[in-house]
Motif scaffolding. Structure first.
Motif, PDB file in Angstrom:
ATOM      1  N   ARG A   1       1.367   7.189   1.422  1.00  0.00           N
ATOM      2  CA  ARG A   1       0.473   8.331   1.523  1.00  0.00           C
ATOM      3  C   ARG A   1      -0.954   7.904   1.865  1.00  0.00           C
ATOM      4  O   ARG A   1      -1.618   8.506   2.707  1.00  0.00           O
ATOM      5  CB  ARG A   1       0.476   9.071   0.190  1.00  0.00           C
ATOM      6  N   LEU A   2      -1.423   6.850   1.221  1.00  0.00           N
ATOM      7  CA  LEU A   2      -2.764   6.323   1.487  1.00  0.00           C
ATOM      8  C   LEU A   2      -2.833   5.727   2.893  1.00  0.00           C
ATOM      9  O   LEU A   2      -3.815   5.914   3.608  1.00  0.00           O
ATOM     10  CB  LEU A   2      -3.141   5.272   0.445  1.00  0.00           C
ATOM     11  N   ARG A   3      -1.786   5.037   3.284  1.00  0.00           N
ATOM     12  CA  ARG A   3      -1.725   4.454   4.623  1.00  0.00           C
ATOM     13  C   ARG A   3      -1.795   5.551   5.689  1.00  0.00           C
ATOM     14  O   ARG A   3      -2.499   5.423   6.683  1.00  0.00           O
ATOM     15  CB  ARG A   3      -0.433   3.654   4.755  1.00  0.00           C
TER      16      ARG A   3
ATOM     17  N   MET B   1       0.843  -1.174   0.000  1.00  0.00           N
ATOM     18  CA  MET B   1       0.000   0.000   0.000  1.00  0.00           C
ATOM     19  C   MET B   1       0.891   1.242   0.000  1.00  0.00           C
ATOM     20  O   MET B   1       1.924   1.272   0.645  1.00  0.00           O
ATOM     21  CB  MET B   1      -0.907  -0.003   1.241  1.00  0.00           C
TER      22      MET B   1
ATOM     23  N   PHE C   1      -3.168   8.557   5.324  1.00  0.00           N
ATOM     24  CA  PHE C   1      -4.506   9.146   5.289  1.00  0.00           C
ATOM     25  C   PHE C   1      -5.507   8.272   6.040  1.00  0.00           C
ATOM     26  O   PHE C   1      -6.273   8.762   6.875  1.00  0.00           O
ATOM     27  CB  PHE C   1      -4.952   9.337   3.840  1.00  0.00           C
ATOM     28  N   ILE C   2      -5.485   6.968   5.773  1.00  0.00           N
ATOM     29  CA  ILE C   2      -6.398   6.044   6.446  1.00  0.00           C
ATOM     30  C   ILE C   2      -6.120   6.030   7.946  1.00  0.00           C
ATOM     31  O   ILE C   2      -7.045   6.052   8.771  1.00  0.00           O
ATOM     32  CB  ILE C   2      -6.287   4.632   5.840  1.00  0.00           C
TER      33      ILE C   2
END
Length: 70
Positions: A4-6, A1, A8-9
């Motif tokens: 950046r997405l990690r 993953m 945000f989540i």
């Protein structure tokens, strides 16, 4: 993953954790500690004020995750 997405989540999860934990801790205090002495209130809020850190640490550890190799 993607990191950046990690992040945000994880940030969204921590926000939800804090909101839900605060609501639950305040509700429990209101229902259970209404007639308790001051030192019981102090201990409850000291412990419950520090207890949310444990799940937050797990979320932060997950957010840091393995680094992507270039």
């Amino acid at each position: 993953m993607v990191p950046r997405l990690r992040s945000f989540i994880g940030t969204i999860l921590i926000i939800f954790l804090v909101i839900i934990y605060a609501l639950v801790a305040t509700t429990v205090a209101t229902l259970m500690l209404a007639t308790s002495p001051w030192w019981i209130h102090f201990l409850y809020f000291l412990i419950s004020g520090l207890l949310w850190i444990l799940p937050a640490m797990l979320i932060i550890k997950w957010m840091a995750g393995p680094k992507l190799k270039k």
